[in-house]
Design an enzyme around this catalytic site. Structure first.
Site, PDB file in Angstrom:
ATOM      1  N   CYS A 157       0.864  -1.180   0.000  1.00  0.00           N
ATOM      2  CA  CYS A 157       0.000   0.000   0.000  1.00  0.00           C
ATOM      3  C   CYS A 157       0.896   1.224   0.000  1.00  0.00           C
ATOM      4  CB  CYS A 157      -0.987  -0.022   1.176  1.00  0.00           C
ATOM      5  SG  CYS A 157      -0.253   0.156   2.813  1.00  0.00           S
ATOM      6  N   ASN A 169       2.425   1.402   4.328  1.00  0.00           N
ATOM      7  CA  ASN A 169       2.721   0.127   4.986  1.00  0.00           C
ATOM      8  C   ASN A 169       2.382   0.134   6.473  1.00  0.00           C
ATOM      9  OD1 ASN A 169       5.607  -2.004   5.572  1.00  0.00           O
ATOM     10  ND2 ASN A 169       3.577  -2.629   4.984  1.00  0.00           N
ATOM     11  N   CYS A 172      -1.371   0.445   7.230  1.00  0.00           N
ATOM     12  CA  CYS A 172      -2.807   0.154   7.296  1.00  0.00           C
ATOM     13  C   CYS A 172      -3.156  -1.085   6.477  1.00  0.00           C
ATOM     14  CB  CYS A 172      -3.637   1.346   6.807  1.00  0.00           C
ATOM     15  SG  CYS A 172      -3.499   2.822   7.824  1.00  0.00           S
ATOM     16  N   ARG A 173      -3.405  -0.899   5.197  1.00  0.00           N
ATOM     17  CA  ARG A 173      -3.938  -1.975   4.360  1.00  0.00           C
ATOM     18  C   ARG A 173      -2.979  -3.138   4.148  1.00  0.00           C
ATOM     19  NH1 ARG A 173      -5.207   1.668  -0.611  1.00  0.00           N
ATOM     20  NH2 ARG A 173      -3.349   2.663   0.240  1.00  0.00           N
ATOM     21  N   SER A 174      -1.742  -2.846   3.798  1.00  0.00           N
ATOM     22  CA  SER A 174      -0.813  -3.941   3.502  1.00  0.00           C
ATOM     23  C   SER A 174      -0.473  -4.736   4.758  1.00  0.00           C
ATOM     24  CB  SER A 174       0.453  -3.423   2.826  1.00  0.00           C
ATOM     25  OG  SER A 174       1.111  -2.461   3.623  1.00  0.00           O
ATOM     26  N   ASP A 199      -8.003   3.155   1.116  1.00  0.00           N
ATOM     27  CA  ASP A 199      -7.176   3.531   2.260  1.00  0.00           C
ATOM     28  C   ASP A 199      -8.070   4.041   3.396  1.00  0.00           C
ATOM     29  OD1 ASP A 199      -5.209   4.353   4.002  1.00  0.00           O
ATOM     30  OD2 ASP A 199      -4.110   5.535   2.519  1.00  0.00           O
TER      31      ASP A 199
END
Length: 180
Positions: A16, A19, A21-23, A149
């Site tokens: 993401c 690095n 939140c999402r990933s 995000d």
């Protein structure tokens, strides 16, 4: 584990922007799913960001909170204990070497995918690249999506992100298992 069996591991990288939140959420969820299915040792999993904004930071607390709230319905109790014992990931920036190290590189959205493809275009070591690069959202059950995000939202945005990530990863894992 022998060197030969280590080489047989499937290597998956989630990417993401920062690095945190999402990933990292995808990394946590995927580890949990793999542990629940008893195949965690068959994979190497990591995450990275296309920017240097958060290098060295641990996941956003809302990412950890969303995982803690939602993982119990997604994985076994034993896997949940394992998940909670993992040290928090430290954010790192995506690098050219990742193309050669990982079998799958999943971008969380179109912008991340574009950044990765720009790096690939300018890579100096293209002959060693092995990774399949695509958006994780291509594995969504109902439609191809961007995993949005949640950083500027509230906890509900992180829970929505969890649901999308979980859905995509279950479908990706099912595809891998059916191809073996």
């Amino acid at each position: 584990m022998s060197t030969e069996s280590k080489n047989l591991k499937k290597k998956v990288l989630f990417v993401c922007l920062g690095n945190i939140c999402r990933s990292t959420m995808a990394e946590i969820v995927f580890r949990g799913l793999l542990h629940s299915r008893g195949v965690l040792d068959s994979f190497e999993i990591d995450s990275a960001g296309t920017s240097s904004y958060h290098i060295g930071d641990t996941p956003d607390p809302r990412t950890v909170q969303a995982c803690n709230q939602n993982m119990g319905r997604a994985i076994s109790e034993e896997s949940l204990k394992h998940f909670r014992s993992i040290p928090l990931h430290r954010a790192r920036e995506f690098s050219d070497q990742d193309f050669s190290k990982f079998d799958y590189i999943f971008a969380m959205d179109e912008s991340n995918l574009s950044n990765i493809k720009k790096m690939l275009k300018h890579s100096t070591s293209k002959e060693t690249h092995i990774a399949t690069v695509k958006r994780l959202g291509e594995y969504h059950t109902y439609k191809k999506i961007n995993v949005e995000d949640p950083y500027y939202g509230d906890t509900s945005n992180f829970n929505i992100c969890f649901n999308h990530v979980h859905d995509c990863l279950v479908n990706f894992l099912n595809e891998i298992e059916s191809s073996n």
